[in-house]
Enzyme design. Structure first.
Site, PDB file in Angstrom:
ATOM      1  N   GLY A  16       0.816  -1.221   0.000  1.00  0.00           N
ATOM      2  CA  GLY A  16       0.000   0.000   0.000  1.00  0.00           C
ATOM      3  C   GLY A  16       0.845   1.264   0.000  1.00  0.00           C
ATOM      4  N   ARG A  20      -1.642   8.701   4.049  1.00  0.00           N
ATOM      5  CA  ARG A  20      -1.761   9.663   5.144  1.00  0.00           C
ATOM      6  C   ARG A  20      -0.419  10.054   5.763  1.00  0.00           C
ATOM      7  NH1 ARG A  20      -6.320   6.587   8.387  1.00  0.00           N
ATOM      8  NH2 ARG A  20      -5.628   4.909   7.000  1.00  0.00           N
ATOM      9  N   GLN A  77       3.061  -7.030  -6.059  1.00  0.00           N
ATOM     10  CA  GLN A  77       1.633  -7.001  -6.352  1.00  0.00           C
ATOM     11  C   GLN A  77       1.357  -5.751  -7.192  1.00  0.00           C
ATOM     12  OE1 GLN A  77      -0.917  -5.710  -3.272  1.00  0.00           O
ATOM     13  NE2 GLN A  77      -2.739  -6.762  -4.033  1.00  0.00           N
ATOM     14  N   GLU A 159     -16.538  -4.806   6.793  1.00  0.00           N
ATOM     15  CA  GLU A 159     -15.781  -3.575   6.577  1.00  0.00           C
ATOM     16  C   GLU A 159     -16.684  -2.362   6.807  1.00  0.00           C
ATOM     17  OE1 GLU A 159     -12.421  -3.344   6.056  1.00  0.00           O
ATOM     18  OE2 GLU A 159     -12.597  -5.462   6.532  1.00  0.00           O
ATOM     19  N   ARG A 336      34.887  11.690  14.958  1.00  0.00           N
ATOM     20  CA  ARG A 336      34.267  11.458  13.646  1.00  0.00           C
ATOM     21  C   ARG A 336      34.639  10.068  13.138  1.00  0.00           C
ATOM     22  NH1 ARG A 336      36.400  16.264  10.518  1.00  0.00           N
ATOM     23  NH2 ARG A 336      35.498  15.084   8.799  1.00  0.00           N
ATOM     24  N   ASN A 389      45.936  18.259   7.172  1.00  0.00           N
ATOM     25  CA  ASN A 389      45.993  17.004   6.415  1.00  0.00           C
ATOM     26  C   ASN A 389      45.576  17.161   4.969  1.00  0.00           C
ATOM     27  OD1 ASN A 389      43.448  17.595   7.489  1.00  0.00           O
ATOM     28  ND2 ASN A 389      42.773  15.479   7.302  1.00  0.00           N
ATOM     29  N   ALA A 426      56.031  25.820  20.954  1.00  0.00           N
ATOM     30  CA  ALA A 426      54.772  26.538  20.794  1.00  0.00           C
ATOM     31  C   ALA A 426      54.751  27.234  19.441  1.00  0.00           C
ATOM     32  CB  ALA A 426      54.606  27.558  21.909  1.00  0.00           C
TER      33      ALA A 426
HETATM   34  C1  UD1 Z   1      -7.798  -3.673   6.656  1.00  0.00           C
HETATM   35  C2  UD1 Z   1      -8.852  -4.723   6.954  1.00  0.00           C
HETATM   36  C3  UD1 Z   1      -9.726  -4.244   8.125  1.00  0.00           C
HETATM   37  C4  UD1 Z   1      -8.859  -3.940   9.319  1.00  0.00           C
HETATM   38  C5  UD1 Z   1      -7.738  -2.975   8.955  1.00  0.00           C
HETATM   39  C6  UD1 Z   1      -6.782  -2.853  10.092  1.00  0.00           C
HETATM   40  C7  UD1 Z   1      -9.325  -5.693   4.777  1.00  0.00           C
HETATM   41  C8  UD1 Z   1     -10.262  -5.757   3.647  1.00  0.00           C
HETATM   42  N1  UD1 Z   1      -9.675  -4.905   5.772  1.00  0.00           N
HETATM   43  O1  UD1 Z   1      -8.489  -2.533   6.201  1.00  0.00           O
HETATM   44  O2  UD1 Z   1     -10.687  -5.214   8.455  1.00  0.00           O
HETATM   45  O3  UD1 Z   1      -9.654  -3.410  10.362  1.00  0.00           O
HETATM   46  O4  UD1 Z   1      -7.013  -3.436   7.819  1.00  0.00           O
HETATM   47  O5  UD1 Z   1      -5.808  -1.886   9.790  1.00  0.00           O
HETATM   48  O6  UD1 Z   1      -8.318  -6.363   4.763  1.00  0.00           O
HETATM   49  N2  UD1 Z   1      -2.239  -3.909   1.065  1.00  0.00           N
HETATM   50  C9  UD1 Z   1      -1.542  -4.526   0.065  1.00  0.00           C
HETATM   51  N3  UD1 Z   1      -2.112  -4.655  -1.155  1.00  0.00           N
HETATM   52  C10 UD1 Z   1      -3.360  -4.210  -1.422  1.00  0.00           C
HETATM   53  C11 UD1 Z   1      -4.073  -3.570  -0.381  1.00  0.00           C
HETATM   54  C12 UD1 Z   1      -3.490  -3.446   0.848  1.00  0.00           C
HETATM   55  O7  UD1 Z   1      -0.401  -4.941   0.256  1.00  0.00           O
HETATM   56  O8  UD1 Z   1      -3.818  -4.375  -2.561  1.00  0.00           O
HETATM   57  C13 UD1 Z   1      -1.596  -3.772   2.380  1.00  0.00           C
HETATM   58  C14 UD1 Z   1      -1.383  -2.328   2.745  1.00  0.00           C
HETATM   59  O9  UD1 Z   1      -0.050  -1.928   2.448  1.00  0.00           O
HETATM   60  C15 UD1 Z   1      -1.608  -2.318   4.244  1.00  0.00           C
HETATM   61  C16 UD1 Z   1      -2.535  -3.491   4.489  1.00  0.00           C
HETATM   62  O10 UD1 Z   1      -2.481  -4.300   3.350  1.00  0.00           O
HETATM   63  O11 UD1 Z   1      -0.415  -2.551   4.968  1.00  0.00           O
HETATM   64  C17 UD1 Z   1      -3.945  -3.064   4.820  1.00  0.00           C
HETATM   65  O12 UD1 Z   1      -4.503  -2.447   3.689  1.00  0.00           O
HETATM   66  P1  UD1 Z   1      -5.535  -1.274   3.797  1.00  0.00           P
HETATM   67  O13 UD1 Z   1      -6.004  -0.936   2.452  1.00  0.00           O
HETATM   68  O14 UD1 Z   1      -4.996  -0.190   4.626  1.00  0.00           O
HETATM   69  O15 UD1 Z   1      -6.740  -1.987   4.568  1.00  0.00           O
HETATM   70  P2  UD1 Z   1      -7.790  -1.277   5.453  1.00  0.00           P
HETATM   71  O16 UD1 Z   1      -8.794  -0.653   4.603  1.00  0.00           O
HETATM   72  O17 UD1 Z   1      -7.133  -0.451   6.474  1.00  0.00           O
HETATM   73 CA    CA Z   2      -5.014   0.530   6.918  1.00  0.00          CA
END
Ligand code: UD1
Ligand code: CA
Length: 478
Positions: A16, A20, A77, A159, A336, A389, A426
């Protein structure tokens, strides 16, 4: 094959963007206590006995892959189509013989090893298909809500976007860390269907397991704040504080005195020996090693360095250097990279040392600079002495042999060697080698015959120490 026969593996989701954080650096690479948060996750897993790791990368993949290269396999991915899709990608790089699989995220650096162990235990208890971590939050907004079934396990995760009002009121949320029966997961992952937004939700597996007649176990996080992911820099700072406190407490339990933990910052990789004492305002960073009985601080900053037994470093900066035993560094010294300080040395009061080896018992006080030098034992470096130096193009070496006495304000124009037991007057500007036992004065410095016996050097460390013997009239102003 029984679940206990093969070591569990783990998939860490880190594809991801971490919007934020408002950062150009991938979220999982932001450091906490001196190392990327993703590395803390891998460390905690390894400590729980899960060392076969796959990191799923996407945003900032090159940097993330380089960071974990010697620790984990990686799988890209592209595009990111949700957490279930990420796990599907991760499975392709996971060991086929693993019967149990942990899935967690790269942004939960505070999750303790015990939690991963507890998840695996819960999975085994009723041969569940899934065990997952929950947390009870005052403000559950944004998280997947847990729906519990009659058996106390989970029956679904809903969700936020799909939750009705009653489900939204649930405060028990899905943290995003799971243990799976790997065989079941490999088969079931293909059954996850795209949500209305086109994303594949890993959380849909809970309802699928229940439909298959399999248990879904819940492990409540002992501390919700440690289980939650870091999403912005405010949360990052809170996590930093928690991590620092944890590290400090660990050292104190191991026999290190930390006088004022609130102002003491110790990175995750630092080692500290028994009965060492860390005074207020001190930072120990990187791969620093502090030996037993050393005293560091107040106000010391030590990075990637080794400090020997009983040595004291205070109000000083030490970087990529080694300090032997019984040494006093500071106040206001800067070691250093490449400074090697021998036993019983005194380096302080505005002393700067770079890429220089200093022998046992040598004293360097009073605003002086030694760079690209080799200094012997029991040398006295007088106030204001400097190795010149750098000739504008190249760096050259200075050698000061054992027992030499460098007078105040001596300029050593490298390359130059000052022989064993030699003395500089000196203000000497030394441009040519000085033979052992000789005394040189002036600019450029030249040898003189001494008409009195060389007196005992002044008390080491006094400003007068290493001051030149006074040349005879004949030698003056040649
Ligand atoms: C997810 C959970 C939610 C949980 C929350 C906790 C799902 C659908 N929901 O929601 O139930 O309460 O985490 O933080 O799983 N990521 C990937 N590839 C992707 C999408 C995400 O690697 O295609 C990784 C992101 O980098 C991140 C994690 O998965 O570290 C969570 O993804 P994010 O999209 O933030 O899920 P949430 O909507 O927060
Ligand atoms: Ca998240």
């Amino acid at each position: 094959m029984s679940a206990q026969l093969t070591a569990p593996a783990a998939i860490v989701l880190a594809a991801g963007q971490g919007t934020r954080m408002r950062s150009r650096i991938p979220k999982v690479l932001h450091p906490l206590a001196g190392r990327p948060m993703l590395i803390h996750v891998l460390d905690a897993l390894a400590e729980a006995g899960v060392s076969r790791l796959v990191v799923v990368t996407g945003h900032g993949a090159d940097a993330v892959e380089a960071t974990v290269a010697d620790r984990a396999a990686t799988a890209r991915q592209e595009p990111q189509r949700g957490t279930a899709d990420a796990v599907r990608v991760g499975l392709q790089a996971s060991p086929a013989d693993a019967a149990e699989l942990i899935v967690t995220m790269g942004d939960v650096p505070l999750q303790a090893p015990a939690l991963y162990a507890a998840l695996l235990e819960a999975l085994r208890r009723r041969s569940a298909a899934v065990a997952l971590v929950s947390a009870n939050l005052e403000e559950p907004a944004g998280y997947g809500r847990l729906v519990r079934g009659a058996d106390g396990g989970a029956s679904a995760i809903v969700e936020e976007a799909d939750a009705d009002e009653a489900t939204r009121a649930v405060r028990e949320v899905n943290v995003g860390t799971y243990a799976f029966d790997a065989g079941w997961l490999r088969e079931a992952i293909g059954r996850v269907e795209a949500s209305a937004s086109g994303e594949y939700y890993l959380t849909d597996l809970v309802a699928l397991a229940v439909a298959d007649g399999r248990a879904v176990e819940i492990v409540e996080a002992p501390d919700a704040a440690d289980a939650m992911g870091i999403n912005d820099r405010v949360a990052l700072a809170v996590a930093e504080e928690r991590m620092r406190r944890r590290i400090n407490e660990q050292h104190m339990r191991n026999g290190v005195t930390i006088v004022e933990p609130a102002t003491t910052r110790i990175d995750a990789g630092v080692e500290i020996g028994q009965d060492a004492r860390i005074e207020p305002g001190t930072t120990l960073a990187g791969s620093t090693v502090i030996a037993q009985d050393a005293v560091i601080g107040p106000d010391a900053h030590v990075r990637d360095s080794r400090i020997g037994p009983r040595s004291h470093v205070w109000a000083s900066v030490v970087e990529e250097s080694t300090v032997a035993e019984d040494v006093e560094i500071g106040p206001f010294a800067h070691l250093r990279p490449g400074a090697e300080i021998g036993p019983r040395c005194r380096i302080g009061n505005f002393a700067e040392v770079k890429k220089t080896k200093i022998g046992a018992g040598t004293q360097q006080h009073h605003f002086s600079y030694l760079g690209d030098a080799e200094v012997g034992e029991n040398v006295n470096v007088g106030a204001g002495s400097v190795t010149a130096n750098f000739d504008g193009t190249e760096k050259h070496r200075t050698v000061i042999e054992d027992g030499a006495s460098i007078g105040v304000d001596t300029m050593m124009v490298a390359p130059v060697t000052i022989g064993e037991g030699a003395t500089t007057g000196a203000g000497a500007v030394v441009t040519r080698d000085v033979a052992p036992g000789k005394t040189v004065v002036g600019m450029p410095a030249r040898p003189i015959e001494m008409h009195r016996r060389r007196s005992q050097p002044a008390e080491a460390g006094e400003p007068g120490a290493g001051q030149a013997p006074v040349p005879t009239g004949a030698d003056r102003n040649p």
